[in-house]
Design a protein around this motif. Structure first.
Motif, mmCIF file in Angstrom:
data_model
loop_
_atom_site.group_PDB
_atom_site.id
_atom_site.type_symbol
_atom_site.label_atom_id
_atom_site.label_comp_id
_atom_site.label_asym_id
_atom_site.label_seq_id
_atom_site.Cartn_x
_atom_site.Cartn_y
_atom_site.Cartn_z
ATOM 1 N N TYR A 1 0.818 -1.254 0.064
ATOM 2 C CA TYR A 1 -0.033 0.062 -0.052
ATOM 3 C C TYR A 1 0.966 1.308 -0.032
ATOM 4 C CZ TYR A 1 -3.914 -3.203 0.693
ATOM 5 O OH TYR A 1 -4.929 -4.228 0.621
ATOM 6 N N TYR B 1 -0.225 4.920 -0.151
ATOM 7 C CA TYR B 1 -0.863 5.742 0.479
ATOM 8 C C TYR B 1 -0.181 5.962 1.854
ATOM 9 C CZ TYR B 1 -4.982 3.897 -2.231
ATOM 10 O OH TYR B 1 -5.810 3.803 -3.140
ATOM 11 N N PHE C 1 -8.188 -0.942 4.267
ATOM 12 C CA PHE C 1 -7.758 -1.021 2.825
ATOM 13 C C PHE C 1 -8.168 -2.393 2.577
ATOM 14 C CE2 PHE C 1 -4.373 2.398 2.697
ATOM 15 C CZ PHE C 1 -5.183 3.381 3.003
ATOM 16 N N CYS D 1 -11.677 -3.482 2.634
ATOM 17 C CA CYS D 1 -12.445 -3.069 1.062
ATOM 18 C C CYS D 1 -12.036 -3.807 0.081
ATOM 19 C CB CYS D 1 -12.198 -1.410 0.945
ATOM 20 S SG CYS D 1 -12.907 -0.489 2.310
ATOM 21 N N ASP D 2 -10.802 -4.133 -0.093
ATOM 22 C CA ASP D 2 -10.237 -4.872 -1.322
ATOM 23 C C ASP D 2 -10.934 -6.361 -1.508
ATOM 24 O OD1 ASP D 2 -8.748 -2.822 -2.212
ATOM 25 O OD2 ASP D 2 -6.921 -3.610 -1.221
ATOM 26 N N TYR E 1 -9.704 5.601 1.573
ATOM 27 C CA TYR E 1 -10.043 4.540 0.509
ATOM 28 C C TYR E 1 -11.240 5.270 -0.306
ATOM 29 C CZ TYR E 1 -7.795 0.300 -1.131
ATOM 30 O OH TYR E 1 -6.951 -0.641 -1.608
ATOM 31 N N LYS F 1 -11.815 4.148 -4.114
ATOM 32 C CA LYS F 1 -11.930 2.626 -3.927
ATOM 33 C C LYS F 1 -13.068 2.003 -3.472
ATOM 34 C CE LYS F 1 -7.301 1.610 -5.101
ATOM 35 N NZ LYS F 1 -6.914 0.312 -5.979
#
Ligand code: F0G
Length: 359
Positions: free
Chosen positions: A15, A18, A175, A178-179, A208, A213
Motif C-alpha cells: 500500500y 497511501y 484497505f 474493502c479490497d 480509500y 476505492k
C-alpha cells in the motif's frame, strides 16, 4: 536479498501509494498483513442475526496480532531516521511486535509492561525476540507516561500509537477489508483500548473512499470492557480492570480519534462486561473454530448486545466486519479457565478410554 516470486511484500510495499515511503525507504517487514476475512454464519445464526458477518482475523500476522501493521511502518521510519533504540509501553501485543520488528531491524528494544497483567504468550514473545523487558508495579497508563519521558531522548523512538506512523500502518487493514469485500462494510465492529486502532481504521476507510476505492463508509462501532471504559464513562479510569488484559486501559492516548471515528461515521462506542466478553469468546470458538484473545470478544459481545438492546439498528441485509485483533493462544490461562472443561485422566487402555468417553 530478493523475495521469493509469489511472496506478499508486507503492508508497506503493498500500500506504498497511501503511505509516507518511496523506493529508497528501508522497509522492515516480516510479511505482515494480507490476513483472511472469514465469514462466520454459524455464529450469526446462533445469536439470532440475519446479516453477513466477516472477521478480519489479524491473529495470522507474524506476531499474531494487528500490531504488526503499525510496527512495520514505525520501525521502517525509525531505521530511516537512524534511531538506535525503540521503546513502548504495552499490555502485551505492542511489546511483542516491537520486539520482533526491532530484532529484524537490528535495533535495541525496551518494553514496559504492567507486572503480572499481561498474557503469558505475549510475555514469552518479548523475551524470546530479545527485548529488554521491564515489568512495572503499575498499569499501562503509568507505563505510557514513563515512555513519553524516555522518548525525549533523540536517540530513542517511541513505537506506541502516539507515534503517527503506527496509525499509518494500521489503516491498511481497512484497505484490505474493502479490497476483500469489493466494497466497504455497512458496519465495522472493533475493540477499543488505547484507541489507536479505531482511529487508524476510520482514517483508512476515509482515505480509500476519497481515492474512489469504495463508494460508501461504514458506521464504526467500538467496544470497551466495562471495568475499563473511560470513553463510555466520559472520564479517565484510575484503576482499570478487565479479564481482557489487552484493553485494560484507563486513559486512552487516541481518545479524540475514537470520538471522531464514532461521530463522523454515525457510530457508537459502548461497553460490555467481562461475563459478556467471556460468553462471546467461547461462542466464536465453539461455533466457528476461531480462537481469539478475550479483547476481540468485546466487539462480538457488543454486536450481541446491540441486537438485543437496539433492535432495528442493524438491518437484516447488513454487511458487517469485525476485527479480531489477536490470537487466542496468546492467553492460554484465560482459555483454559474459560473453557469450563478439564481433560479426563485415564489409564492407557481401550476400555478405560471408552469408559471415560461415556462418563
Ligand atoms: N485488541 C488487542 C488484542 C490489543 O492488544 C489491543 C491493544 C486492542 C485490541 C486495542 O487496540 O489500543 O488500538 O484501541 N493493545 C495495546 C498493547 C494497548 O499494548 O498491546 P487500541
Amino acid at each position: 536479498m530478493k523475495s521469493a516470486p509469489n511472496d506478499w511484500p508486507g503492508v508497506v510495499r503493498a500500500y506504498a501509494e497511501y503511505l509516507p515511503v518511496d523506493d529508497s525507504t528501508p522497509v522492515i517487514t516480516i510479511q505482515e498483513g494480507n490476513t483472511p476475512l472469514i465469514p462466520v454464519p454459524n455464529f450469526v445464526e446462533k445469536i439470532g442475526g440475519r446479516f453477513s458477518l466477516f472477521l478480519k482475523y489479524e491473529a495470522l500476522n507474524p506476531t499474531c496480532s494487528f500490531k504488526d501493521r503499525g510496527m512495520t511502518m514505525a520501525m521502517t521510519k525509525a531505521v530511516e531516521r537512524g534511531a538506535k533504540v525503540v521503546v513502548c509501553a504495552s499490555t502485551g501485543n505492542t511489546s511483542a511486535a516491537a520486539a520482533a520488528y526491532a530484532a529484524r531491524a537490528g535495533v535495541k528494544c525496551a518494553v514496559l509492561i504492567p507486572d503480572g497483567k499481561i498474557a503469558l504468550g505475549k510475555l514469552a514473545q518479548a523475551l524470546m525476540y530479545g527485548a529488554q523487558t521491564v515489568a512495572i508495579r503499575g498499569n499501562f497508563d503509568q507505563a505510557l507516561n514513563i515512555v513519553r519521558q524516555l522518548g525525549e531522548d533523540p536517540e530513542i523512538e517511541i513505537v506506541n500509537s502516539i507515534n503517527p506512523y503506527r496509525i499509518e500502518g494500521q489503516k491498511t487493514a481497512a484497505f484490505e477489508i474493502c479490497d476483500q469485500l469489493g466494497r466497504a462494510p455497512d458496519f465495522h465492529f472493533i475493540p477499543v483500548g488505547n484507541a489507536g486502532n479505531i482511529t487508524a481504521y476510520w482514517k483508512g476507510f476515509l482515505e480509500y473512499h476519497k481515492a474512489g476505492k469504495c463508494s460508501s463508509l461504514p458506521r464504526m462501532f467500538g467496544f470497551q470492557a466495562a471495568g475499563s471504559a473511560p470513553i463510555v464513562e466520559g472520564h479517565p479510569i484510575e484503576n482499570p480492570e478487565t479479564v481482557a488484559t489487552a484493553i485494560r486501559i484507563g486513559n486512552p492516548a487516541s481518545w479524540q480519534g475514537a470520538l471522531d471515528a464514532r461521530d463522523q461515521s454515525n457510530g457508537f462506542i459502548g461497553k460490555v462486561t467481562d461475563e459478556e466478553i467471556l460468553e462471546a469468546y467461547k461462542l466464536i470458538a465453539r461455533t466457528e473454530g476461531i480462537l481469539v484473545e478475550p479483547a476481540c470478544a468485546a466487539p462480538l459481545a457488543g454486536l450481541i448486545k446491540t441486537l438485543k438492546n437496539q433492535p432495528g439498528v442493524i438491518p437484516a441485509d447488513a454487511v458487517i466486519t469485525a476485527t479480531m485483533t489477536g490470537h487466542g493462544l496468546k492467553d492460554p490461562d484465560t482459555a483454559i479457565s474459560a473453557s469450563g472443561f478439564e481433560p479426563v485422566r485415564t489409564d492407557a487402555t481401550h476400555e478405560a478410554v471408552l469408559a471415560a468417553l461415556k462418563s
